[in-house]
Every structure is written in structure tokens, then in C-alpha cells.
Write a protein that holds these residues in place. Structure first.
Motif, mmCIF file in Angstrom:
data_model
loop_
_atom_site.group_PDB
_atom_site.id
_atom_site.type_symbol
_atom_site.label_atom_id
_atom_site.label_comp_id
_atom_site.label_asym_id
_atom_site.label_seq_id
_atom_site.Cartn_x
_atom_site.Cartn_y
_atom_site.Cartn_z
ATOM 1 N N ALA A 85 0.842 -1.199 0.000
ATOM 2 C CA ALA A 85 0.000 0.000 0.000
ATOM 3 C C ALA A 85 0.874 1.245 0.000
ATOM 4 C CB ALA A 85 -0.910 0.000 1.229
ATOM 5 N N TRP A 86 1.923 1.243 0.833
ATOM 6 C CA TRP A 86 2.825 2.396 0.879
ATOM 7 C C TRP A 86 3.562 2.568 -0.445
ATOM 8 C CZ3 TRP A 86 8.222 2.721 0.592
ATOM 9 C CH2 TRP A 86 8.755 3.982 0.901
ATOM 10 N N ARG A 87 4.043 1.476 -1.020
ATOM 11 C CA ARG A 87 4.794 1.569 -2.280
ATOM 12 C C ARG A 87 3.887 2.066 -3.403
ATOM 13 N NH1 ARG A 87 9.961 2.058 -2.474
ATOM 14 N NH2 ARG A 87 10.100 0.406 -0.901
ATOM 15 N N SER A 88 2.647 1.597 -3.437
ATOM 16 C CA SER A 88 1.700 2.057 -4.458
ATOM 17 C C SER A 88 1.438 3.553 -4.313
ATOM 18 C CB SER A 88 0.379 1.290 -4.341
ATOM 19 O OG SER A 88 0.566 -0.092 -4.560
ATOM 20 N N ARG A 89 1.395 4.016 -3.062
ATOM 21 C CA ARG A 89 1.149 5.437 -2.840
ATOM 22 C C ARG A 89 2.343 6.277 -3.284
ATOM 23 N NH1 ARG A 89 -2.824 7.885 0.264
ATOM 24 N NH2 ARG A 89 -3.240 9.830 -0.820
ATOM 25 N N VAL A 90 3.556 5.767 -3.067
ATOM 26 C CA VAL A 90 4.750 6.481 -3.528
ATOM 27 C C VAL A 90 4.713 6.635 -5.046
ATOM 28 C CG1 VAL A 90 7.274 6.369 -3.747
ATOM 29 C CG2 VAL A 90 6.183 5.792 -1.582
ATOM 30 N N ILE A 91 4.336 5.557 -5.742
ATOM 31 C CA ILE A 91 4.245 5.630 -7.202
ATOM 32 C C ILE A 91 3.232 6.688 -7.622
ATOM 33 C CG2 ILE A 91 3.533 4.363 -9.275
ATOM 34 C CD1 ILE A 91 4.655 1.828 -8.008
ATOM 35 N N ALA A 92 2.080 6.708 -6.935
ATOM 36 C CA ALA A 92 1.025 7.661 -7.302
ATOM 37 C C ALA A 92 1.419 9.101 -7.007
ATOM 38 C CB ALA A 92 -0.258 7.305 -6.556
ATOM 39 N N GLN A 93 2.121 9.332 -5.882
ATOM 40 C CA GLN A 93 2.404 10.702 -5.459
ATOM 41 C C GLN A 93 3.736 11.232 -5.979
ATOM 42 O OE1 GLN A 93 2.058 10.550 -1.169
ATOM 43 N NE2 GLN A 93 -0.118 11.023 -1.234
ATOM 44 N N GLN A 94 4.750 10.366 -6.064
ATOM 45 C CA GLN A 94 6.097 10.824 -6.408
ATOM 46 C C GLN A 94 6.599 10.311 -7.753
ATOM 47 O OE1 GLN A 94 8.895 10.425 -3.118
ATOM 48 N NE2 GLN A 94 7.183 10.301 -1.668
ATOM 49 N N GLY A 95 5.893 9.333 -8.311
ATOM 50 C CA GLY A 95 6.274 8.815 -9.614
ATOM 51 C C GLY A 95 7.116 7.549 -9.531
#
Length: 324
Positions: free
Chosen positions: A156-166
């Protein structure tokens, strides 16, 4: 040095794994047990596991090195142990020989048992099955519930990093020394490994037993699984699911469902994975939807569910709270 040469299509096909892989974790645990430089947070697990390791499991040390080298047929990224074991035992002779030649060329000693495995000797393969079963019982089975919980928080955290930071930030943060040179991914590795992709993509898979450099596992379908250390070590996740603040807030069933819905799933998928009726799964997702943690969408006859940003934040904050 690890170099993965990607096409533009590969970068469009970067995904996060939707489940942990028990046989992969087993292989990585055996690699970690051979090291003496384990992080302090892993020390207790290392001492307990090394002391009581069954004799039947010890042949796996001949197949797995402390530097992260092992035959790819030994750890398919399947969701279930039995499913993965069936895949291992069905490996073709050509692939067994090719993989054993590769790992021996990378430094593993050529032992009589490895030669017997390469010849598909029945006794040697029975010993391999017994070793995998004994190793799984000793190292993985008792840790599995919190490993699954940790996996869902991590992805969940890694997916959020992709969404927010690329994508660039998400991948370069997998391990120290990871960087991009154009469309080539480079990472520190004790040996030189070159992998060329052709559009099938990369799967990011966190592990809780391997704490060192990235590991790349090319798959038969052309993808590469990029195995990376989890941000929160397994030792910092609660021993008892009841100690998980997310379980306290939502209840164990809804907390489990929320973790599963880091990736889109249908009501039927959830019912199958949680061994409950479809109507019960529907009731649980309805409660999460009313709480703003899940959104649902009907496509044809199926209803698909996934975490909302609030649901993802809750998973991430729960994991962060456990690690403090």
C-alpha cells in the motif's frame, strides 16, 4: 552491478505484487541464515531459526548462497505453498540443468546431490520436497499471518509512492545505490548481472527475510520480479494480529479485506481468498465503502473493489505506528 535494460513499454508495465510468495520467502530465509551480518532487528529470528533448523531442511543450503544466488525454479512467486511446490516438482529437466549450471557458475559448489537433482534422480527430488516442507514448517508457517499483514501495508505504501512521487522515486528508493541511466535500471550487486526486457514489465515484490541488495528474478512470461527489502522488518510487526491497531479499529476480517484491496478484486475473489460466502464478502465491502475506505464499481456481472486514498493512508499509518 545489476543492470536491467528496459523499453518504454516495460516502464508502463511496472506493477506491485498482489500477494507474498511463500517459497520465495523460504529461499531468502535460507540465504539470510548463512550470513553473520544480520541487522539487529533480525537477530532474534536468526538465532531461534538457526538453532532449531530441522536436519531434513539442511540440503537447501547446497542450493542457496548467502549472496542471494539460487535456482529460479526453486522459488516461483506463487501465492500458496502447495501450488508453488507443485510447480517446483514439475520443472523440466532442461530448466533444472540450466539453472543449476548458472548457480554453480556463480559460485555454488557442485555437490553429488546437485548432480543427482540435475539428472532428475527420484531420491534426490524426494529429498528436495522433504527439505522444502521442513523448511516451510520451521521458518515460514508460523510467521505467515504477520508476514501477509506486513506485505499489504508495504505494498500500500509503495503504491502510494508511485502515485504521489512517480515511478522513478518509487524504484530508486527500493535499496541504496539504485539509480536510472536513461531507461536502464542499475543497482549495487556483488556480481555483474545484465537483463534485457522486451515490454512485459517489472513486478515489485517486497521481502521480509532478505535485507540486503535488490534481487532480480526473470520469469518464464518475460517479466522480471524485482525483490526488495521491506521498509518495516518483520520483527517490528505485531506477533498477535490483535495488537494491530487496524484490527482494533476495523476488526480482523475487514482489516484483512482492506489489505487485499490494495489491488482491485471482485467480490468473488474476496470470498474465495477468505473462505466465506459471496454475500458475506459483499456485506463487509459495503461497510468499508460506507466508511470511505473502499470504492466499488460494477463491470458486467462482476463488482470490483479497491482501496480509496483514505484506505491506503490508513494501511500506511497503521504500519508506521507498529514500527515506532
Amino acid at each position: 552491478m545489476l543492470r536491467i535494460h528496459c523499453t518504454a513499454q516495460d516502464l508502463l508495465n511496472v506493477t506491485v505484487a498482489d500477494h507474498p510468495a511463500p517459497l520465495l520467502e523460504l529461499s531468502l530465509a535460507f540465504m539470510a541464515l548463512q550470513r553473520r551480518d544480520v541487522p539487529p532487528a533480525q537477530g532474534r529470528w536468526w538465532r531461534r531459526s538457526a538453532k532449531g533448523l530441522p536436519r531434513a531442511a539442511r540440503p537447501l543450503f547446497q542450493l542457496l548462497s548467502p549472496e542471494g544466488v539460487g535456482p529460479l525454479f526453486l522459488d516461483p512467486p506463487t501465492e500458496g505453498f502447495e501450488e508453488g511446490l507443485e510447480s517446483v516438482l514439475a520443472t523440466s529437466r532442461a530448466r533444472v540443468r540450466a539453472e543449476l549450471q548458472r548457480v554453480c557458475a556463480a559460485g555454488l559448489p557442485v555437490t553429488p546431490w546437485l548432480r543427482s537433482l540435475a539428472d532428475l534422480d527420484r531420491t534426490a527430488w524426494q529429498e528436495l520436497e522433504l527439505a522444502l516442507r521442513a523448511g516451510y514448517r520451521h521458518l515460514i508457517r508460523r510467521e505467515w499471518p504477520r508476514l501477509v499483514s506486513g506485505f499489504h501495508a508495504e505494498t500500500a505504501w509503495r503504491s502510494r509512492v508511485i502515485a504521489q512521487q512517480g515511478l522513478q522515486a518509487a524504484i530508486t528508493s527500493l535499496a541504496p545505490g539504485t539509480r536510472w541511466r536513461g531507461t536502464t535500471l542499475e543497482a549495487e550487486l556483488p556480481r555483474d548481472v545484465e537483463i534485457t526486457l522486451h515490454g512485459q514489465g517489472i513486478v515489485l515484490l517486497p521481502t521480509f527475510f532478505w535485507t540486503r541488495h535488490l534481487l532480480a528474478a526473470p520469469q518464464p512470461d518475460g517479466r522480471v520480479v524485482l525483490v526488495h527489502p521491506a521498509v518495516t522488518p518483520l520483527s517490528l510487526h505485531p506477533l498477535d494480529p490483535a495488537d494491530d491497531p487496524l484490527v482494533t479499529l476495523l476488526g480482523s476480517t475487514r482489516a484483512h479485506i482492506l489489505g487485499l484491496l490494495v489491488h482491485r478484486r471482485t467480490t468473488t475473489d474476496l470470498a474465495r481468498q477468505l473462505t466465506m460466502s459471496v454475500s458475506t464478502a459483499s456485506t463487509q465491502t459495503k461497510a468499508l465503502r460506507y466508511a470511505g475506505l473502499v470504492h466499488s464499481r460494477r463491470e458486467g456481472k462482476a463488482v470490483w473493489h479497491a482501496c480509496t486514498p483514505l484506505g491506503l493512508d490508513l494501511l500506511v499509518q497503521s504500519s508506521a505506528g507498529q514500527s515506532r
